[in-house]
Design a protein around this motif. Structure first.
Motif, mmCIF file in Angstrom:
data_model
loop_
_atom_site.group_PDB
_atom_site.id
_atom_site.type_symbol
_atom_site.label_atom_id
_atom_site.label_comp_id
_atom_site.label_asym_id
_atom_site.label_seq_id
_atom_site.Cartn_x
_atom_site.Cartn_y
_atom_site.Cartn_z
ATOM 1 N N ALA A 216 0.804 -1.214 0.000
ATOM 2 C CA ALA A 216 0.000 0.000 0.000
ATOM 3 C C ALA A 216 0.836 1.263 0.000
ATOM 4 O O ALA A 216 0.432 2.287 0.526
ATOM 5 C CB ALA A 216 -0.964 0.014 1.184
ATOM 6 N N PHE A 217 2.002 1.169 -0.574
ATOM 7 C CA PHE A 217 2.796 2.363 -0.787
ATOM 8 C C PHE A 217 2.235 3.048 -2.027
ATOM 9 O O PHE A 217 2.095 2.435 -3.079
ATOM 10 C CB PHE A 217 4.266 1.990 -0.986
ATOM 11 C CG PHE A 217 5.112 3.165 -1.390
ATOM 12 C CD1 PHE A 217 5.367 4.185 -0.492
ATOM 13 C CD2 PHE A 217 5.635 3.245 -2.666
ATOM 14 C CE1 PHE A 217 6.136 5.273 -0.863
ATOM 15 C CE2 PHE A 217 6.404 4.329 -3.045
ATOM 16 C CZ PHE A 217 6.653 5.350 -2.139
ATOM 17 N N VAL A 218 1.887 4.303 -1.893
ATOM 18 C CA VAL A 218 1.183 4.971 -2.982
ATOM 19 C C VAL A 218 2.170 5.433 -4.045
ATOM 20 O O VAL A 218 2.774 6.482 -3.946
ATOM 21 C CB VAL A 218 0.369 6.173 -2.473
ATOM 22 C CG1 VAL A 218 -0.420 6.791 -3.623
ATOM 23 C CG2 VAL A 218 -0.563 5.732 -1.377
ATOM 24 N N GLU A 219 2.374 4.616 -5.026
ATOM 25 C CA GLU A 219 3.165 5.048 -6.171
ATOM 26 C C GLU A 219 2.210 5.179 -7.362
ATOM 27 O O GLU A 219 1.000 5.005 -7.242
ATOM 28 C CB GLU A 219 4.356 4.117 -6.441
ATOM 29 C CG GLU A 219 4.109 2.628 -6.279
ATOM 30 C CD GLU A 219 3.130 2.083 -7.257
ATOM 31 O OE1 GLU A 219 3.410 2.236 -8.461
ATOM 32 O OE2 GLU A 219 2.098 1.527 -6.846
ATOM 33 N N MET A 220 2.781 5.461 -8.476
ATOM 34 C CA MET A 220 2.055 5.676 -9.719
ATOM 35 C C MET A 220 0.922 4.676 -9.976
ATOM 36 O O MET A 220 -0.229 5.048 -10.193
ATOM 37 C CB MET A 220 3.117 5.571 -10.829
ATOM 38 C CG MET A 220 2.564 5.639 -12.188
ATOM 39 S SD MET A 220 2.230 7.350 -12.538
ATOM 40 C CE MET A 220 1.234 7.113 -13.941
ATOM 41 N N PHE A 221 1.274 3.407 -9.919
ATOM 42 C CA PHE A 221 0.335 2.370 -10.320
ATOM 43 C C PHE A 221 -0.846 2.279 -9.362
ATOM 44 O O PHE A 221 -2.007 2.157 -9.771
ATOM 45 C CB PHE A 221 1.082 1.032 -10.390
ATOM 46 C CG PHE A 221 0.267 -0.082 -10.945
ATOM 47 C CD1 PHE A 221 -0.102 -0.090 -12.289
ATOM 48 C CD2 PHE A 221 -0.124 -1.136 -10.131
ATOM 49 C CE1 PHE A 221 -0.858 -1.127 -12.796
ATOM 50 C CE2 PHE A 221 -0.883 -2.167 -10.644
ATOM 51 C CZ PHE A 221 -1.243 -2.164 -11.979
ATOM 52 N N THR A 222 -0.546 2.388 -8.077
ATOM 53 C CA THR A 222 -1.589 2.341 -7.062
ATOM 54 C C THR A 222 -2.615 3.452 -7.301
ATOM 55 O O THR A 222 -3.828 3.217 -7.294
ATOM 56 C CB THR A 222 -0.967 2.551 -5.664
ATOM 57 O OG1 THR A 222 0.254 1.817 -5.599
ATOM 58 C CG2 THR A 222 -1.908 2.100 -4.583
ATOM 59 N N LEU A 223 -2.102 4.642 -7.541
ATOM 60 C CA LEU A 223 -2.972 5.795 -7.768
ATOM 61 C C LEU A 223 -3.819 5.612 -9.019
ATOM 62 O O LEU A 223 -5.030 5.854 -9.017
ATOM 63 C CB LEU A 223 -2.128 7.066 -7.923
ATOM 64 C CG LEU A 223 -1.956 7.937 -6.684
ATOM 65 C CD1 LEU A 223 -1.189 9.200 -7.056
ATOM 66 C CD2 LEU A 223 -3.325 8.275 -6.099
#
Ligand SMILES: Nc1ncnc2c1ncn2[C@@H]1O[C@H](COP(=O)(O)OP(=O)(O)OP(=O)(O)O)[C@@H](O)[C@H]1O
Ligand SMILES: [Mg+2]
Lengths: 267, 252
Positions: A216-223
């Motif tokens: 759940a580290f908010v990087e590009m793909f997660t967003l």
């Protein structure tokens, strides 16, 4: 209730802070502008055109920065760490060599996603350290660095072993110390040998940063996934794909330039 | 004065006894050629003399000082610090040059004198440039080894060895990797060095060259020296049957 907590984290993704490096934004902006233009032309009638598209970019920009940061820091730590592991792997001491071998086989033999989960949840399970949002970032960098260091170590090793024995013999007869031999003779030749496989690794890393969603580290793909879901639109994912693609074009270009620079001699 | 003195050297790889009992000494200014069939141990002998290989038993002296002593039938090497001093005593030229591919011609020649002998940079560069000019490489200082012919590369390698100011220079088949024309140019260099009284030990298959340039020829076979002496004796009138057979095969 760690598993429950894990799911919880996935649902409540917090927006990361906006005070990241301005330079990085500028770099990404210039990077994306040309592709933006063409992409807008294509999708103009599907939605309300440029404005919408720009909006997606803005929404994704924090993620892009996070991905970039993850990428850069992983390289920064994993490349030197890989050299240390490579030395250990080539050590005269059998025990050191075995430990390095074991480390490499674990890192290469298990999924990176699993390793990230272990790094992230490990402290919680073992030491009951409470999970924190900041630690996600560190966990991602630690996890990626530990994993990529193993791959780099093997690449370095192949690069060192590609330097012919005659080079060591010439160096020895000319009175170079072991240290001088490595620094002056072996290392520069190794760098040349390893550039193509390192380029491969770096390109893989660009894409692998998306695995950080596992903790759940908010990087590009997660967003992108999040926005895509909330707006019921595939475009954010498409933009994400474009981001990785352009990112890798830049990586290939830069590595290509470095390789060209190193081609001043042929072995 | 004896520059090199090796006595009763023995060397075994795994189960293979390669050097069985060899003694050799080299006087200052002497040119010694070593001949012998493939596998007779010529390279191994040079590699022991240049400390790329450790000998099992026997002794070795450079300039009268012990590098390797015999203790109860086993070779014992001088301490690491003393070894450093002996390293500057000799140079070695390899069959396949072993130039540093990422260094230019000039840097190949000057790097070791500057960084391992800690000599004055300006002096080293000036001397190296001069030597390279004499080798006919004056216009190649900034070239990389891959841009040179084999003969040119070997000339750089010889210059690199000479730049260390060695008292004795070893060559292990310096022309074996070269075409016949290029072989000629290297042999010419070696003859010029011989004329200037450079002490040299040369492993070679060039019989005519060995006859012309050597003060002494050593013939090795199966880990032993089976004949040695003046070139006209060893090459033209060998006493040993195997030497005769070898030379016949080469000249036929
Ligand atoms: N590092 C090594 N390990 C095992 N065996 C070796 C090693 N080096 C040399 N030998 C063996 O020792 C023997 C002598 O080898 P050496 O290279 O000294 O012969 P040579 O007289 O130089 O031959 P050539 O004329 O072919 O160069 C050969 O049988 C070779 O296989
Ligand atoms: Mg040989």
């Amino acid at each position: 209730m760690p598993l429950y907590e894990f799911g919880d984290i996935m649902k409540n993704i917090k927006k990361p802070s906006k005070n990241k490096g301005i330079i990085a934004i500028a770099v990404m902006a210039t990077l994306l502008v040309p592709s933006l233009m063409t992409a807008c032309g294509v999708s103009a009638e599907a939605s309300d055109g440029f404005g919408w598209f720009f909006n997606v970019i803005v929404q994704l920009s924090d993620g892009m920065l996070a991905s970039l940061e993850l990428f850069a820091l992983t390289l920064l730590f994993s490349m030197p760490l890989g050299l240390l592991i490579c030395f250990a792997r080539r050590s005269r001491f059998k025990i050191v060599e075995l430990i390095a071998k074991f480390y490499i086989s674990i890192m290469r033999g298990t999924p990176l996603m699993l390793q990230l989960l272990v790094v992230y949840f490990g402290p919680y399970f073992v030491f009951k350290v409470p999970l924190s949002t900041e630690y996600r970032f560190y966990a991602a960098i630690i996890g990626f660095s530990l994993n990529y260091a193993a791959y780099f170590a093997e690449i370095y090793r192949a690069g060192i072993e590609a330097v012919p024995g005659g080079q060591y013999e010439a160096a020895k007869v000319l009175g170079y110390t072991r240290r001088q031999t490595f620094m002056k003779i072996v290392f520069p030749q190794m760098v040349r040998h390893i550039l193509p496989p390192v380029t491969n690794e770096v390109i893989t890393l660009v894409k692998d940063t998306s695995l950080a969603f596992a903790i759940a580290f908010v990087e590009m793909f997660t967003l992108a996934k999040q926005i895509s879901a909330s707006e019921s639109n595939i475009m954010p994912l498409f933009v994400a794909g474009l981001f990785y693609y352009i990112f890798n074009l830049v990586v290939s270009f830069v590595m290509g330039q470095i390789e060209k620079k190193m081609n001043y001699y042929s072995a | 004065m004896k520059l090199l003195e090796i006595n009763n050297i023995k060397k075994t790889f795994d189960d293979l006894e390669v050097l069985k009992d060899i003694s050799i000494s080299v006087e200052e200014g002497e040119v010694v050629s070593i001949l012998g069939p493939s596998g007779s141990g010529k390279s191994t002998l040079l590699r022991c003399a240049t400390m790329l290989e450790t000998m099992d038993s026997g002794t070795m002296k450079y300039g009268g000082e012990y590098v390797v002593k015999d203790v109860d039938g086993k070779s014992v090497y001088a301490s690491k610090r003393e070894m450093k001093h002996f390293l500057h005593y000799f140079g070695l030229v390899f069959q396949n040059f072993n130039l540093f591919p990422h260094y230019t011609v000039l840097k190949n020649v000057i790097d070791a004198p500057i960084h391992t002998q800690k000599r004055d940079k300006a002096e080293v560069i000036e001397r190296a440039t001069h030597m390279l000019e004499r080798m006919g490489l004056g216009d190649k200082l900034d070239y990389y080894p891959c841009q040179l012919s084999g003969g040119q590369q070997q000339r750089v390698a010889i210059t690199r060895a000479l730049a260390m100011k060695p008292k004795i220079l070893f060559f292990d088949e310096p022309t074996s990797a070269l075409d016949p024309e290029l072989t000629g140019e290297i042999l010419k260099v070696l003859r010029a060095l011989a004329k200037r009284k450079m002490t040299m030990v040369i492993v070679t298959h060039e019989i005519e060259f060995a006859r012309g340039v050597s003060d002494r020829v050593i013939f090795m076979d199966d880990g032993y020296i089976i004949e040695q002496g003046k070139p006209e004796d060893v090459i033209d009138n060998p006493e040993n049957e195997r030497v005769r057979a070898f030379l016949n095969k080469l000249s036929s």
